[in-house]
Design an enzyme around this catalytic site. Structure first.
Site, mmCIF file in Angstrom:
data_model
loop_
_atom_site.group_PDB
_atom_site.id
_atom_site.type_symbol
_atom_site.label_atom_id
_atom_site.label_comp_id
_atom_site.label_asym_id
_atom_site.label_seq_id
_atom_site.Cartn_x
_atom_site.Cartn_y
_atom_site.Cartn_z
ATOM 1 N N CYS A 118 0.646 -1.227 -0.039
ATOM 2 C CA CYS A 118 -0.026 -0.041 -0.395
ATOM 3 C C CYS A 118 0.919 1.295 -0.035
ATOM 4 O O CYS A 118 1.552 1.519 -0.948
ATOM 5 C CB CYS A 118 -1.001 -0.049 1.279
ATOM 6 N N HIS A 119 0.620 2.216 0.896
ATOM 7 C CA HIS A 119 1.405 3.337 0.991
ATOM 8 C C HIS A 119 2.872 3.367 1.793
ATOM 9 O O HIS A 119 3.392 4.435 1.808
ATOM 10 C CB HIS A 119 0.645 4.449 1.993
ATOM 11 N N ALA A 120 3.320 2.014 2.045
ATOM 12 C CA ALA A 120 4.530 1.951 2.505
ATOM 13 C C ALA A 120 5.565 2.688 1.548
ATOM 14 O O ALA A 120 6.884 3.023 2.064
ATOM 15 C CB ALA A 120 5.018 0.470 2.955
#
Length: 194
Positions: A118-120
């Site tokens: 995801c947003h990592a």
């Protein structure tokens, strides 16, 4: 036989479905999993739903909470066989922490398995570790992958050497399947136990 250790880097506003799936799946495989955060404290997570309220994005809800085992500053990354980075909003804050950068860079420099979701990717891109790599992330994060010198691929799972990624929590199963495969392969190649 001592189980191999896996490090999860998290903070407040980490996506709970990603963290808990990783924690439980890796524990089920027999790994000793450590959750590290900026401070050793109880973390408050979030849960994102792709419910159509905001087309092309997501809605955020309060998630579960869970204690961090250790502070980033107290982690020796050499003790760990792999790194797992869940998404959520936490990565936008974690990327500013100097010990976060120290820990992440160790895994890339030593070619140990790294999984992110995801947003990592927004925490990885500024560190330069995505330069020349192909990966995926939540599609809204594609510009950050590109700005970090990586190539964004809207597919899942995406595996590039020691790196495996998916776009969001709905792809947890293929992410962990490939991450465990990379961990086993590395263990076999290096003769490590676990």
């Amino acid at each position: 036989m001592t189980p191999q250790k896996i490090l999860i880097l998290a903070g407040h506003a980490t996506e709970d479905l990603e963290l808990f799936y990783g924690l439980q799946r890796l524990t089920e495989e027999g790994y000793d999993v450590t959750i590290a955060a900026p401070r050793k404290e109880r973390l408050k997570f979030v849960s994102h739903d792709f419910d159509g309220t905001y087309p092309g994005t997501y809605t955020e809800f309060p998630g579960k909470s869970w204690p961090a085992d250790v502070a980033f500053a107290d982690v020796d990354p050499a003790e760990y066989a792999g790194l797992f980075l869940p998404g959520g909003r936490a990565p936008e804050h974690l990327r500013h922490h100097p010990d976060f950068a120290r820990l992440v860079r160790h895994f890339f420099a030593t070619d140990k398995p790294v999984a992110h979701t995801c947003h990592a990717a927004i925490a990885l891109a500024p560190l330069g570790v995505l330069k020349g790599r192909t990966t995926t992330a939540f599609p809204g994060v594609a510009p950050e992958v590109d700005l970090g010198g990586g190539t964004f691929l809207d597919d899942a799972p995406v595996v590039d050497g020691n790196l495996v990624a998916v776009r969001d929590w709905s792809e947890n199963a293929p992410l962990l399947r490939e991450f465990v495969r990379l961990l086993r392969q590395r263990s076999t190649d290096t003769g490590a136990t676990g």
